[in-house]
Every structure is written in C-alpha cells, then in structure tokens.
Design a protein around this motif. Structure first.
Motif, mmCIF file in Angstrom:
data_model
loop_
_atom_site.group_PDB
_atom_site.id
_atom_site.type_symbol
_atom_site.label_atom_id
_atom_site.label_comp_id
_atom_site.label_asym_id
_atom_site.label_seq_id
_atom_site.Cartn_x
_atom_site.Cartn_y
_atom_site.Cartn_z
ATOM 1 N N HIS A 215 0.835 -1.209 0.000
ATOM 2 C CA HIS A 215 0.000 0.000 0.000
ATOM 3 C C HIS A 215 0.868 1.257 0.000
ATOM 4 C CE1 HIS A 215 -3.013 2.937 1.287
ATOM 5 N NE2 HIS A 215 -2.214 3.253 2.288
ATOM 6 N N TRP A 216 1.888 1.284 0.872
ATOM 7 C CA TRP A 216 2.753 2.459 0.951
ATOM 8 C C TRP A 216 3.592 2.622 -0.314
ATOM 9 C CZ3 TRP A 216 2.571 6.621 3.746
ATOM 10 C CH2 TRP A 216 1.915 6.596 4.988
ATOM 11 N N MET A 217 4.019 1.504 -0.901
ATOM 12 C CA MET A 217 4.789 1.579 -2.143
ATOM 13 C C MET A 217 3.961 2.179 -3.272
ATOM 14 S SD MET A 217 6.793 -2.046 -1.710
ATOM 15 C CE MET A 217 6.832 -2.364 -3.433
ATOM 16 N N ASN A 218 2.668 1.922 -3.259
ATOM 17 C CA ASN A 218 1.769 2.513 -4.261
ATOM 18 C C ASN A 218 1.485 3.980 -3.956
ATOM 19 O OD1 ASN A 218 1.511 0.124 -5.708
ATOM 20 N ND2 ASN A 218 -0.213 -0.590 -4.495
ATOM 21 N N ASP A 219 1.415 4.330 -2.658
ATOM 22 C CA ASP A 219 1.111 5.704 -2.252
ATOM 23 C C ASP A 219 2.280 6.650 -2.490
ATOM 24 O OD1 ASP A 219 -1.460 5.240 -1.533
ATOM 25 O OD2 ASP A 219 -1.248 5.810 0.572
ATOM 26 N N VAL A 220 3.486 6.185 -2.167
ATOM 27 C CA VAL A 220 4.673 7.016 -2.382
ATOM 28 C C VAL A 220 5.500 6.351 -3.488
ATOM 29 C CG1 VAL A 220 4.712 8.221 -0.181
ATOM 30 C CG2 VAL A 220 5.704 5.958 -0.303
ATOM 31 N N THR A 221 6.711 5.887 -3.161
ATOM 32 C CA THR A 221 7.505 5.103 -4.123
ATOM 33 C C THR A 221 8.237 4.014 -3.343
ATOM 34 O OG1 THR A 221 9.546 6.406 -3.894
ATOM 35 C CG2 THR A 221 7.931 7.162 -5.550
ATOM 36 N N GLU B 270 3.015 14.161 5.696
ATOM 37 C CA GLU B 270 2.496 15.411 6.268
ATOM 38 C C GLU B 270 3.374 16.605 5.911
ATOM 39 O OE1 GLU B 270 2.131 14.774 10.462
ATOM 40 O OE2 GLU B 270 0.594 13.231 10.221
ATOM 41 N N ALA B 271 4.693 16.347 5.789
ATOM 42 C CA ALA B 271 5.626 17.431 5.467
ATOM 43 C C ALA B 271 5.726 17.700 3.968
ATOM 44 C CB ALA B 271 7.013 17.098 6.018
ATOM 45 N N GLY B 272 5.075 16.863 3.150
ATOM 46 C CA GLY B 272 5.095 17.077 1.706
ATOM 47 C C GLY B 272 6.277 16.452 0.998
ATOM 48 N N VAL B 273 6.927 15.478 1.637
ATOM 49 C CA VAL B 273 8.060 14.792 1.016
ATOM 50 C C VAL B 273 7.568 13.974 -0.183
ATOM 51 C CG1 VAL B 273 9.753 12.939 1.340
ATOM 52 C CG2 VAL B 273 9.459 14.691 3.107
ATOM 53 N N LYS B 274 8.227 14.160 -1.336
ATOM 54 C CA LYS B 274 7.809 13.451 -2.554
ATOM 55 C C LYS B 274 8.960 12.702 -3.230
ATOM 56 C CE LYS B 274 4.024 16.617 -3.661
ATOM 57 N NZ LYS B 274 2.992 15.731 -3.179
ATOM 58 N N SER B 275 10.180 12.883 -2.717
ATOM 59 C CA SER B 275 11.333 12.228 -3.335
ATOM 60 C C SER B 275 12.359 11.892 -2.258
ATOM 61 C CB SER B 275 11.978 13.141 -4.385
ATOM 62 O OG SER B 275 12.576 14.256 -3.745
ATOM 63 N N LEU B 276 13.360 11.096 -2.651
ATOM 64 C CA LEU B 276 14.433 10.758 -1.712
ATOM 65 C C LEU B 276 15.187 12.005 -1.270
ATOM 66 C CD1 LEU B 276 16.061 7.502 -3.142
ATOM 67 C CD2 LEU B 276 14.752 7.756 -1.041
ATOM 68 N N TYR C 29 7.218 1.535 13.206
ATOM 69 C CA TYR C 29 8.109 2.700 13.233
ATOM 70 C C TYR C 29 8.303 3.255 11.826
ATOM 71 C CZ TYR C 29 11.942 5.684 14.817
ATOM 72 O OH TYR C 29 12.731 6.763 15.124
ATOM 73 N N THR C 30 8.489 2.354 10.848
ATOM 74 C CA THR C 30 8.631 2.777 9.444
ATOM 75 C C THR C 30 7.393 3.521 8.985
ATOM 76 O OG1 THR C 30 10.049 0.879 8.948
ATOM 77 C CG2 THR C 30 8.991 1.962 7.077
ATOM 78 N N GLU C 31 6.214 3.012 9.343
ATOM 79 C CA GLU C 31 4.968 3.669 8.957
ATOM 80 C C GLU C 31 4.872 5.054 9.581
ATOM 81 O OE1 GLU C 31 0.649 2.058 7.862
ATOM 82 O OE2 GLU C 31 1.214 1.631 9.939
ATOM 83 N N GLY C 32 5.357 5.188 10.828
ATOM 84 C CA GLY C 32 5.378 6.506 11.488
ATOM 85 C C GLY C 32 6.233 7.499 10.725
ATOM 86 N N ILE C 33 7.406 7.037 10.257
ATOM 87 C CA ILE C 33 8.294 7.893 9.461
ATOM 88 C C ILE C 33 7.602 8.325 8.173
ATOM 89 C CG2 ILE C 33 10.437 7.939 8.100
ATOM 90 C CD1 ILE C 33 11.627 5.983 10.176
ATOM 91 N N LEU C 34 6.966 7.358 7.490
ATOM 92 C CA LEU C 34 6.290 7.658 6.223
ATOM 93 C C LEU C 34 5.159 8.660 6.414
ATOM 94 C CD1 LEU C 34 6.251 4.033 4.745
ATOM 95 C CD2 LEU C 34 7.531 5.968 3.833
ATOM 96 N N LYS C 35 4.381 8.505 7.495
ATOM 97 C CA LYS C 35 3.289 9.455 7.781
ATOM 98 C C LYS C 35 3.841 10.851 8.028
ATOM 99 C CE LYS C 35 -0.057 6.128 9.612
ATOM 100 N NZ LYS C 35 -0.703 5.582 10.833
ATOM 101 N N LYS C 36 4.957 10.921 8.746
ATOM 102 C CA LYS C 36 5.598 12.213 9.034
ATOM 103 C C LYS C 36 6.063 12.867 7.735
ATOM 104 C CE LYS C 36 9.702 12.015 10.800
ATOM 105 N NZ LYS C 36 10.832 11.741 11.726
ATOM 106 N N TRP C 37 6.651 12.053 6.844
ATOM 107 C CA TRP C 37 7.122 12.587 5.562
ATOM 108 C C TRP C 37 5.953 13.063 4.696
ATOM 109 C CZ3 TRP C 37 11.289 8.407 3.924
ATOM 110 C CH2 TRP C 37 12.419 8.555 4.756
#
Length: 202
Positions: A128-134, A165-171, A155-163
């Motif tokens: 699901h997360w791989m489809n939502d982000v990359t 919310e901050a608008g992270v779209k790339s590495l 913990y990984t999911e927490g990081i992804l949610k934080k990113w």
C-alpha cells in the motif's frame, strides 16, 4: 512419486523452480504467492514436497465452450496457469522494485522482521505504501528504522506518515527533511516540521 489429481484451475507449484525461472529468492517468491493468496487471486494447499495452487474463480474466466472443446483444452491448462502465475509474480516484483536495486520486501524480511511474527497484513501495508509514495521512499524509511533497531513496520509507517504530512515526494526531499528535523531538534524546537520549514531548492 505421489500422483496428484488436479481439478480444473489447479496446478502443482514448486518455489525453487519458480525462483530459478523468475531470478528471485525462494523466500521472495513465497511472499508474493502469499500476497496473491491474501488478495484472493489464488489458494494454496502445501505439503512438505510441493504446493497445489488453485486459481480462485477460475471458472469465471473461462468461455462457455462445449464439453468436448473444454476437454481438449484442459491438457494445456495447468502449464498455462503456472506460466500466468509466474508472470504475475514477476509483475509484482517489477512494480515493487522499479528504479531500485533493492526490494523493500526483501529488506523488511532480512532486517526488520527478525524476531517479529510473520503477517501477510504487514506485506499488504508495505504494498500500500509503495503505491502511495515510491518503493525507494519506503526503503529509505525502512533503513532509518533499521539504524534505530526498530523491528516490525510500525516505526517505518510513522516515518512515512511524518514525511507525507511534510510534503516529502522524493528521496532528496526525505534527506533534506531528516537533516532539518535533526537541526530543529538540536535547537530545542518541538513544533512539527512542515514543507516550508526545509529548503527544497538546492
């Protein structure tokens, strides 16, 4: 050798042969098979030598030919089904690792799942997360979790949610966010970091 009476829509599956044909690890092949089962595409019935795969709703995919024609075509059915299942596995792998030399599923299995009960639901969350982000961003979040020795996926999911919310779209966004996050915490600020709080122009 034990004779297996297969019904229409069934075939015998060996993970070692599939792994060889697909150029994948056996553990990865099996994870994808379990994912296809979780998605109600197939059913698996295993013993200590092989697995019988049943293609769910196989009858729904068949055209309504007369019985003689069906019997004639049934001879090639199991090989065709196995070929299609292997193709589906390859597509899953390609979609999950496009643009990355590392597979998030493999990384999770080898680094974050140690000591954690295996759950098909977790692999669905990763998908699901791989489809939502990359896949690359999911992998980066997993690596942060591994550095902090955080097992499982929470913990990984927490990081992804934080990113997110901050608008992270790339590495690159993720790297800048984490750098800004460290600097902000060093300075003693507790407020959440937003996209405008870290520079994306470099």
């Amino acid at each position: 050798m034990k004779v297996v009476n297969l019904k229409p829509g069934q075939f015998v599956f060996g993970r070692s042969r599939a792994a060889s044909e697909l150029n994948m690890k056996e553990s990865t092949v099996w994870k994808y098979m379990k994912l296809l089962e979780k998605l109600d595409s197939i059913s698996l019935n295993s013993n200590n030598k092989f697995t019988v795969v049943t293609v769910d709703k196989w009858g729904d995919y068949q055209s309504h030919e007369d019985d003689d024609e069906q019997q004639k075509n049934n001879k090639g059915t199991t090989k065709e089904q196995q070929k299609n299942t292997n193709k589906n596995l390859k597509n899953l792998k390609n979609s999950s690792s496009s643009g990355s030399s590392e597979d998030p599923f493999d990384f999770y299995h080898e680094n974050l799942q140690v000591g954690v009960t295996t759950s098909p639901f977790v692999y669905q969350q990763i998908e699901h997360w791989m489809n939502d982000v990359t896949p690359e961003i999911v992998l980066a979040a997993m690596k942060l979790s591994a550095k902090k020795e955080k097992r499982g996926f929470d913990y990984t999911e927490g990081i992804l949610k934080k990113w997110i919310e901050a608008g992270v779209k790339s590495l690159e966004d993720a790297r800048k966010f984490e750098q800004s996050f460290k600097e902000t915490r060093k300075a003693g600020f507790k407020k959440p970091i937003k996209k405008e709080d870290f520079d994306l122009s470099d």
